[in-house]
Enzyme design. Structure first.
Site, PDB file in Angstrom:
ATOM      1  N   SER A   1      38.190  36.079  42.087  1.00 35.47           N
ATOM      2  CA  SER A   1      37.855  35.065  41.099  1.00 35.47           C
ATOM      3  C   SER A   1      37.099  33.933  41.783  1.00 35.47           C
ATOM      4  CB  SER A   1      39.131  34.516  40.451  1.00 35.47           C
ATOM      5  OG  SER A   1      38.827  33.557  39.467  1.00 35.47           O
TER       6      SER A   1
ATOM      7  N   HIS B   1      31.550  24.379  41.438  1.00 37.09           N
ATOM      8  CA  HIS B   1      31.120  23.128  40.817  1.00 37.09           C
ATOM      9  C   HIS B   1      30.092  22.477  41.744  1.00 37.09           C
ATOM     10  CE1 HIS B   1      34.095  23.058  37.582  1.00 37.09           C
ATOM     11  NE2 HIS B   1      34.966  23.521  38.460  1.00 37.09           N
TER      12      HIS B   1
ATOM     13  N   HIS C   1      31.121  30.883  36.943  1.00 38.76           N
ATOM     14  CA  HIS C   1      32.423  31.535  37.079  1.00 38.76           C
ATOM     15  C   HIS C   1      32.205  33.040  37.108  1.00 38.76           C
ATOM     16  CE1 HIS C   1      35.512  33.812  34.705  1.00 38.76           C
ATOM     17  NE2 HIS C   1      36.264  33.372  35.693  1.00 38.76           N
TER      18      HIS C   1
ATOM     19  N   ASN D   1      34.725  36.731  37.649  1.00 42.39           N
ATOM     20  CA  ASN D   1      36.031  37.312  37.912  1.00 42.39           C
ATOM     21  C   ASN D   1      35.951  38.817  37.702  1.00 42.39           C
ATOM     22  OD1 ASN D   1      38.688  38.341  36.261  1.00 42.39           O
ATOM     23  ND2 ASN D   1      39.227  37.071  38.016  1.00 42.39           N
TER      24      ASN D   1
ATOM     25  N   ARG E   1      38.715  42.261  38.080  1.00 42.17           N
ATOM     26  CA  ARG E   1      40.135  42.521  38.305  1.00 42.17           C
ATOM     27  C   ARG E   1      40.507  43.952  37.900  1.00 42.17           C
ATOM     28  NH1 ARG E   1      39.096  39.134  34.158  1.00 42.17           N
ATOM     29  NH2 ARG E   1      39.736  39.799  32.081  1.00 42.17           N
TER      30      ARG E   1
ATOM     31  N   HIS F   1      20.724  36.053  31.866  1.00 46.62           N
ATOM     32  CA  HIS F   1      21.113  37.138  30.965  1.00 46.62           C
ATOM     33  C   HIS F   1      20.329  38.416  31.241  1.00 46.62           C
ATOM     34  CE1 HIS F   1      24.093  35.603  28.045  1.00 46.62           C
ATOM     35  NE2 HIS F   1      23.639  34.429  28.445  1.00 46.62           N
TER      36      HIS F   1
ATOM     37  N   ARG G   1      50.303  31.839  42.320  1.00 44.61           N
ATOM     38  CA  ARG G   1      50.192  30.663  43.179  1.00 44.61           C
ATOM     39  C   ARG G   1      49.404  29.580  42.457  1.00 44.61           C
ATOM     40  NH1 ARG G   1      46.910  28.786  47.541  1.00 44.61           N
ATOM     41  NH2 ARG G   1      48.177  27.762  49.149  1.00 44.61           N
TER      42      ARG G   1
END
Length: 301
Positions: free
Chosen positions: A90, A94, A104, A106, A108, A139, A257
């Site tokens: 992940s 900024h 961003h 991610n 998984r 895009h 965490r």
């Protein structure tokens, strides 16, 4: 080596590659490494950069956790309580310069003791100021990747991102979207190996995409007006992550965490009461474009 071990190894290697690319691009700060263990099983490696030349705060996190699903987490996932394994990478960056977007990514993989599994992930862009040509290029890169696997993936996952990265209480999208997908399993069109190739490929898109966008805007001059707007838009980012993001909720519900889960938050953010940008300003124009279902591909890249 089991399929889950292959996936974990690939994800850990991806984290290392991205960290090296970002350090080289920033040219000043280095990521700190924070290896952690989860009492219930598994752990992770958090890589965090702060006060860089171009990156104000960035995290590139790897995790591979396991254990028993809590009753609440199992209910939210719609599965029976049982043991699970989850691994992923992940990333949230900024930037220092308000003309550079927040990004961003991610990816998984989730597996249950009964053999149920799925992949999830996505990548989305949150500009403080929207440049249609940048959004179009972004895009286009996503569509090129999706089209290698199936023609329907980009439009399906683009719509999913529009719907997911939406702030209902503000009636605005978090940014210009991207692609988002969850609970992907093998079908007649894509077996598990192909799914893994697709998902890992999304992760491998991250560095070339962000470095291109950074190079476009990192040297653009800015002043206090742009910094104030950046802090306000960061506030919207915080609202989405803490109120609506399912990944944040799942991490906290499974005793993940906290520091790693909340690394996505910006270093500073503001909430100004009833702020209304001046009509016709670049800030007002950006607000008008925070809508679902914009075809960003229509703009010149």
């Amino acid at each position: 080596m089991s399929a889950s071990s292959v996936i974990k190894t690939a994800f850990l290697g991806l984290q290392s590659d991205i960290v090296l690319a970002l350090e080289a691009a920033d040219g000043l700060a280095k990521f700190t490494s924070d290896e952690w263990e989860r009492p219930e099983g598994g752990g992770g490696l958090s890589k965090v950069l702060t006060n860089g030349k171009h990156i104000a705060k960035g995290g590139v996190n790897f995790s591979a956790v396991e254990g028993a699903l809590s009753a609440g987490a199992a209910k939210n996932l719609g599965v029976a309580p049982q043991s699970f394994m989850a691994t992923g990478v992940s990333i949230v960056l900024h930037p220092q310069n308000p003309w550079v977007p927040i990004i961003h990514m991610n990816i998984r993989y989730f597996e249950l003791a009964d053999g149920t599994y799925w992949f999830g992930g996505g990548i989305d862009l949150t500009p403080h100021y929207i440049f249609p040509e940048d959004a179009a290029w972004f895009h286009h890169q996503l569509k090129l990747h999706c089209d290698q696997f199936a023609d329907h993936l980009y439009p399906d996952f683009k719509k999913w991102a529009d719907d997911y990265f939406f702030i209902p209480h503000r009636n605005e999208t978090r940014g210009v979207g991207g692609i988002f997908f969850d609970r992907l399993v093998a079908t007649e069109d894509m077996d598990k190996s192909q799914l893994f190739d697709f998902v890992l490929g999304v992760g491998q898109l991250f560095s070339p995409i962000y470095l291109n966008l950074l190079d476009r805007r990192k040297d653009t001059p800015f002043g206090e007006q742009e910094l104030q707007w950046q802090r306000l838009r960061r506030g919207r980012y915080v609202e989405f992550n803490l109120v609506w993001d399912r990944g944040t909720k799942f991490g906290l519900e499974t005793n993940g965490r906290t520091e790693s889960i909340l690394m996505s938050l910006p270093p500073q953010a503001d909430w100004m009461y009833d702020f209304q940008p001046e009509e016709g300003s670049k800030e007002a124009e950006t607000l008008k474009q925070l809508k679902k279902e914009i075809n960003w591909l229509q703009y010149k890249r």
